[in-house]
Design a protein around this motif. Structure first.
Motif, short mmCIF file in Angstrom:
data_model
loop_
_atom_site.label_atom_id
_atom_site.label_comp_id
_atom_site.label_asym_id
_atom_site.label_seq_id
_atom_site.Cartn_x
_atom_site.Cartn_y
_atom_site.Cartn_z
N LYS A 70 0.87 -1.17 0.00
CA LYS A 70 0.00 0.00 0.00
C LYS A 70 0.91 1.23 0.00
N SER A 71 0.85 2.00 -1.07
CA SER A 71 1.74 3.15 -1.19
C SER A 71 1.36 4.24 -0.19
N LYS A 72 2.32 5.07 0.10
CA LYS A 72 2.13 6.15 1.07
C LYS A 72 1.39 7.31 0.39
N THR A 73 0.76 8.14 1.22
CA THR A 73 -0.02 9.24 0.66
C THR A 73 0.71 10.57 0.82
N LYS A 74 0.46 11.46 -0.13
CA LYS A 74 1.03 12.81 -0.07
C LYS A 74 0.49 13.57 1.14
N LYS A 75 -0.79 13.38 1.39
CA LYS A 75 -1.45 14.11 2.47
C LYS A 75 -0.82 13.80 3.83
N THR A 76 -0.60 12.51 4.09
CA THR A 76 0.00 12.12 5.36
C THR A 76 1.42 12.63 5.47
N ALA A 77 2.20 12.50 4.40
CA ALA A 77 3.57 13.00 4.41
C ALA A 77 3.60 14.51 4.65
N ALA A 78 2.68 15.23 4.03
CA ALA A 78 2.62 16.68 4.19
C ALA A 78 2.24 17.07 5.61
N LEU A 79 1.24 16.41 6.18
CA LEU A 79 0.83 16.72 7.55
C LEU A 79 1.94 16.41 8.55
N LEU A 80 2.64 15.31 8.34
CA LEU A 80 3.76 14.99 9.22
C LEU A 80 4.88 16.02 9.08
N ALA A 81 5.12 16.49 7.86
CA ALA A 81 6.16 17.50 7.65
C ALA A 81 5.79 18.82 8.32
N ILE A 82 4.51 19.19 8.26
CA ILE A 82 4.08 20.45 8.86
C ILE A 82 4.18 20.41 10.38
N PHE A 83 3.60 19.39 10.98
CA PHE A 83 3.49 19.36 12.44
C PHE A 83 4.66 18.69 13.15
N LEU A 84 5.27 17.69 12.53
CA LEU A 84 6.37 16.96 13.18
C LEU A 84 7.63 16.91 12.33
N GLY A 85 7.77 17.86 11.43
CA GLY A 85 8.93 17.85 10.55
C GLY A 85 10.24 17.91 11.30
N TRP A 86 10.27 18.63 12.40
CA TRP A 86 11.48 18.77 13.19
C TRP A 86 11.94 17.44 13.79
N THR A 87 11.05 16.46 13.87
CA THR A 87 11.43 15.14 14.37
C THR A 87 11.81 14.20 13.24
N GLY A 88 11.60 14.61 12.00
CA GLY A 88 11.89 13.75 10.86
C GLY A 88 10.80 12.72 10.62
N ALA A 89 9.62 12.92 11.20
CA ALA A 89 8.53 11.94 11.12
C ALA A 89 8.14 11.65 9.68
N HIS A 90 8.14 12.65 8.82
CA HIS A 90 7.76 12.42 7.42
C HIS A 90 8.80 11.55 6.71
N PHE A 91 10.06 11.70 7.06
CA PHE A 91 11.09 10.84 6.47
C PHE A 91 10.93 9.40 6.94
N PHE A 92 10.67 9.22 8.24
CA PHE A 92 10.45 7.87 8.76
C PHE A 92 9.22 7.23 8.12
N TYR A 93 8.16 8.02 7.94
CA TYR A 93 6.93 7.52 7.31
C TYR A 93 7.21 7.02 5.89
N LEU A 94 8.04 7.76 5.16
CA LEU A 94 8.34 7.37 3.78
C LEU A 94 9.42 6.29 3.71
N GLY A 95 9.99 5.92 4.84
CA GLY A 95 10.97 4.84 4.87
C GLY A 95 12.41 5.27 4.78
#
Length: 102
Positions: free
Chosen positions: A7-32
């Motif tokens: 199941k591929s990752k979504t742009k929306k989830t990656a964007a929300l993680l980058a906005i709110f938790l970008g400083w933790t790198g959460a969007h990078f971890f989400y994308l693998g």
């Protein structure tokens, strides 16, 4: 074999993680991208520790309530929302498995 659908990752989830938790790198971890996520955390700690300490110890007004560290955190946080915009607007981003974000 033991085949599972990916199941591929979504742009929306990656964007929300980058906005709110970008400083933790959460969007990078989400994308693998684990190394990029670790680098994001280390960069945030370096910015907060370095710039925050510099402001805290050089500007006497910044000592109240740790305002120097708060400003450094805000600087580290503000870097990532533009990345969220790029996730949403671009169709070329892929996750660590090479799948395009949907």
């Amino acid at each position: 074999g033991n085949y599972q659908l990916y199941k591929s990752k979504t742009k929306k989830t990656a964007a929300l993680l980058a906005i709110f938790l970008g400083w933790t790198g959460a969007h990078f971890f989400y994308l693998g991208f684990k190394k990029k996520g670790l680098y994001a955390i280390l960069a945030t700690l370096a910015i907060i520790g370095g710039v925050g300490s510099l402001l805290f110890f050089t500007v006497s007004e910044m000592r109240n309530f740790g305002l120097g560290y708060l400003l450094a955190f805000l600087f580290a946080w503000i870097i990532y929302p533009p990345m969220a915009v790029r996730y949403v607007k671009s169709d070329t981003y892929k996750d660590a498995n090479g799948e395009f974000l949907r």
